[in-house]
Design a protein around this motif. Sequence first.
Motif, PDB file in Angstrom:
ATOM      1  N   HIS B  56      60.941  44.279  69.352  1.00  0.00           N
ATOM      2  CA  HIS B  56      59.910  43.733  69.797  1.00  0.00           C
ATOM      3  C   HIS B  56      58.227  43.486  69.645  1.00  0.00           C
ATOM      4  O   HIS B  56      58.440  44.136  68.819  1.00  0.00           O
ATOM      5  N   CYS B  66      62.609  40.000  69.182  1.00  0.00           N
ATOM      6  CA  CYS B  66      63.084  40.496  69.924  1.00  0.00           C
ATOM      7  C   CYS B  66      64.447  39.463  70.053  1.00  0.00           C
ATOM      8  O   CYS B  66      64.863  38.628  69.484  1.00  0.00           O
ATOM      9  N   GLY B  67      65.145  40.059  70.581  1.00  0.00           N
ATOM     10  CA  GLY B  67      66.366  39.196  70.527  1.00  0.00           C
ATOM     11  C   GLY B  67      68.100  40.504  70.893  1.00  0.00           C
ATOM     12  O   GLY B  67      68.574  41.398  70.916  1.00  0.00           O
ATOM     13  N   HIS B  75      69.694  35.804  74.194  1.00  0.00           N
ATOM     14  CA  HIS B  75      68.369  36.156  74.650  1.00  0.00           C
ATOM     15  C   HIS B  75      68.850  35.667  76.519  1.00  0.00           C
ATOM     16  O   HIS B  75      67.990  35.583  76.932  1.00  0.00           O
ATOM     17  N   THR B  82      63.087  33.096  74.995  1.00  0.00           N
ATOM     18  CA  THR B  82      63.580  34.142  74.001  1.00  0.00           C
ATOM     19  C   THR B  82      63.412  35.266  74.754  1.00  0.00           C
ATOM     20  O   THR B  82      63.611  34.962  76.218  1.00  0.00           O
ATOM     21  N   THR B  83      64.110  36.957  74.146  1.00  0.00           N
ATOM     22  CA  THR B  83      64.881  37.596  75.546  1.00  0.00           C
ATOM     23  C   THR B  83      63.134  38.570  76.349  1.00  0.00           C
ATOM     24  O   THR B  83      63.092  38.583  77.552  1.00  0.00           O
ATOM     25  N   CYS B 162      65.052  34.394  64.362  1.00  0.00           N
ATOM     26  CA  CYS B 162      65.216  35.580  65.323  1.00  0.00           C
ATOM     27  C   CYS B 162      66.487  35.881  65.458  1.00  0.00           C
ATOM     28  O   CYS B 162      67.238  37.220  65.778  1.00  0.00           O
ATOM     29  N   ALA B 164      70.158  34.461  66.953  1.00  0.00           N
ATOM     30  CA  ALA B 164      70.436  33.825  68.387  1.00  0.00           C
ATOM     31  C   ALA B 164      71.829  33.288  67.751  1.00  0.00           C
ATOM     32  O   ALA B 164      72.933  33.486  67.988  1.00  0.00           O
ATOM     33  N   PRO B 225      66.276  29.419  71.580  1.00  0.00           N
ATOM     34  CA  PRO B 225      64.937  29.933  72.010  1.00  0.00           C
ATOM     35  C   PRO B 225      63.791  28.010  71.306  1.00  0.00           C
ATOM     36  O   PRO B 225      63.815  28.024  72.255  1.00  0.00           O
TER      37      PRO B 225
END
Lengths: 241, 245, 645
Positions: B56, B66-67, B75, B82-83, B162, B164, B225
């Motif tokens: 993060h 972050c992820g 997420h 995002t997370t 990220c 994701a 995201p």
Amino acid sequence: MTSIIERGAATRPIVPPPARKPGFFGSSTGQKAVMAVTGAVLVLFLAGHMAGNLKTFAGATAFNEYAAWLREVGYPALPKRAVLTLVEVVLVAAVGLHLWSAVALARRAARARPVRYARRRRSQAGGYVVHIMRWGGLTIALFVIYHLLDLTFGVANPAGPAATPYARVVAGFQHWYVTLVYTLAVVMVGLHLRHGLWSAFQTLGLGRHRKALQAGAVLVSAGLVAGFLSVPYAVLIGVVR
Amino acid sequence: MNLTLKIWRQHDAAKSGQMVTYHVEEVSPDMSFLEMLDVLNERLILDGDDPVAFDHDCREGICGMCGLVINGVAHGESRATTTCQLHMRQFSDGDVITVEPWRAAPFPVIKDLVVDRSAFDRIIQAGGFISVPAGSAPDAHAVPVKKEDADAAFDAATCIGCGACVAACPNGSASLFTAAKITHLGLLPQGQPERAVRAKAMVEQMDLEGFGGCTNTGECTAVCPKGIPLDTIARMNADFLGRRG
Amino acid sequence: MTDRMSFQVGEDIRDTKAPDGPIEERWERRKFQARLVNPANKRKLHVIVVGTGLAGGSAAATLGELGYQVTSFCYQDSPRRAHSIAAQGGINAAKNYRGDGDSIHRLFYDTVKGGDFRSRESNVYRLAQVSVNIIDQAVAQGVPFAREYGGLLDTRSFGGAQVSRTFYARGQTGQQLLLGAYQALERQIAAGTVTMNARHEMLELIISDGRARGVVVRDLVTGEIESHLADAVVLATGGYGNVFFLSTNAKGCNTTAIWRAHRKGAMFANPCFTQIHPTCIPVSGDHQSKLTLMSESLRNDGRVWVPVQAGDTRAPGDIPEAERDYYLERIYPAFGNLVPRDIASRAAKNVCDEGRGVGPGGLGVYLDFADAIARLGRPAIEAKYGNLFDMYAQITGEDPYRRPMRIYPAVHYTMGGLWVDYDLQSTIPGLFVIGEANFSDHGANRLGASALMQGLADGYFVLPTTIGDYLADARDFGPVDDVAVAEAEIAVRDRIARLLAVDGTRTADSYHRELGKLMWDYCGMERTEESLRKALERIPELRAEFWRNVKVSGTAEELNQALERAGRVADFFDLAELMCLDALNRTESCGGHFRAESQDADGEAVRDDEKFAYVAAWEHTPDGPVLHREHLEYAYVTMTQRSYK
């Protein structure tokens, strides 16, 4: 002037993977293109096949003549079955390559995720797609084998190999279970195409109007499903006999 | 509220990992998900246990560091977040939450929920740039750019890297990430000279890294995201196949 | 032990590198005078760059392009994640594309004045000159700036500037510029000129024969301690706003790199100059880990108010008009809700101190859009601020269309940093400092959209030129002293071992929170002699407790985020002390530094140019801090008192 200055492991540059060039057919995008092009060939064939099927509604003679004509297209300029053989070769090649790319991509996917998620993921895209494409594709392949044995070679048909094509159609679809199997298979084909059709455009880089393409794919798939199912159901309810 | 967390614990890349269950009490609904993990970690540290490692940094949804895969969704279930932007008010008392790292062979786990995403950097190295040395650029107004093109390029360029998309893709494909950069640069006049070679080099690198192929499932864009659209992948394919569309 | 409140005053220092002559020609002259390194020799010269934000990323890429061997470090997992990425507003440049009277001289003037006359004229003029090239460079790299329908670049006005000179990419300008620099950097990594070490944190500077010759870093994945040597070291490690624990900085932002360099001899300039942004989302509870900025543009349509009565806990909708205090409109009728950042911030603090703050903990004021929605209609407000309202709703769970937003000021930039000369070289030869990590261009207050400009100016254009002049002598540097390397490594290992050995009962984060609160209360928006003395008493006590009672789990030989944090907190203690000392010394108010003792009847900051027109450069010595003054002279801009009448 100092020159070498590194110590410790971290000064090593990030080493890119060996420059083994995968080539077009080795690349994921290339494999997808093969999938898209062969899929397109098969869709065109399906459209023709469906149109031919509708000849059933013109009666036994017309349908049987159509079946015979398929074997003689171009005769006498070309030998009998020449065009048909060519079509068959193209189809077999298309099916083969379609399967090859599907397997190649599935294996690539399996390698890319060696550890699965503990919590089963729910689709965020409203998706049934992966299952319908991979397992659906397999279902369709099995169906095609049965379909060939049933109506092309006649060995799996109640009327047998000696009957006319029209007789075989009528003999088979009179039975609810035959019609049911065909229904399931054709619906599976429709679902396969619903994703496959627009996906082919996307893969070939023609997917700029995604919403329209997706809507078009739904329409075409529905049309094919309706066309294909019209004959068995006509037989089942006795409109065609 | 009180929660049960099932978190992937793995000491390092060489060891195997497993899911470990933790109970967290008195979680405030105003906490972010990562702040909830902070609370857990504070407790673990004081107990002399190993805190849960997770990546993060900015905690405002832009750095891409972050992820986490939360209950099977990259997420978490809120769209376009995002997370770090996920808040605990999305959850209810008594919930059991699974927390896993991105799962993909090209993203090996470093520790717990931390993965190595350097494969993304290498995809950019392969061609995700326009070659201009500092100091040699023509005046910024020398080449006008259609507003629509500039806006579309911007939309693709908002990718935060990220990962994701890879985590969510059933094939573990990095197509959305790669396509976003190819689209961003390919839409601008400055990106034209290297456009074809860029697409080829980046796609090749993506494959070499061991990412899966795209089957257009759309899972990537659903969890992205920044909502990078699937159309970018069509553009990537077109550029790769040598078409200009 | 020396008295915490006192310090020695050393000799004045001077920036010896700035050429004289007309200000317009100084940068040209410096560039021409700077010696060049021939390309064959560049390949043999090694430069370390720490940090990969706008300054570090662009510097490493450019030095790599020029042919130097560059080794770059960042603590994140990729150079693309540096916190420059979070900058929203835009980047200033004196392009005058609008023909609205902008010019290099005007940008220079605005920046010097905005900095409340505590920056150097020569540096700022160069910044304004180079700003023009930055936009060209960014566009050529494919940065998708906002454009007009005619295809040309759009600009907007920002931070009260009277001209429209801010280039932007929606609300993500920092991201787009950083990705441009990152892509240039990755290109050099692929070309082999830059070696990137992500997930590495610099923990010590190596000095040999009086020159900065390397760094000691910790591989954050394996815990391995490594020394990397070079001919010059560039620090681009950003600001130190996280000394307040809660700030708009990323969680990882820290002062360790510049603080270690300071302890090795680099002077630290103006540490007390911090900027506080008035429109952030307030703290919601003790768990809060960071603060999120909301664009200042909200104040164009929102009205700021608090209840008239202290301790009024009614919902905002239940408080009748007569019992609301629109305090900005009341105190500053001319500017109303649009008063400058520092005034708005202080006013919010004052009403909260009176017990009239709203929301959890009473640390917040309302920013109410009800009137604007009634006047313009909800769709218009949605179009203008939709994304900000969504972000607010996501974080707070409140609907700002129905209920006024709550806002509160937060720390978001530090103007102070390591002292550098015109060449961006610190007081340690061979140690260059760029971007927010140095002190150079913003004086006591930074203008909006100028941080991106300075980072990229330093990295793309200034440093690559000036470092060559230093490196032209590199053949005389000689080998690095092994003893110096070993000592630096041992110091790092010892420190880590000490942190792990304490095995106390509180986490590093809990100390960081306490330090942050103390700094916010005593050295935040408003500082007094009393508050600063209190802080200077309390900080050493807290630091001593930290070293006695901190708990760091795990080992040094693994990915250990608790250990990383503890090391950073330890350095924040020392920095916090110096900040308070600097703030105590500077009894005037200027820019972001407000001493309650130095204000006029309207509560406006009063500068003391007689006594304080200098840069306070602090030297670290075993006997405590030593202050060196660099006197500032203004030949092109007349010093005036800021006024909002």
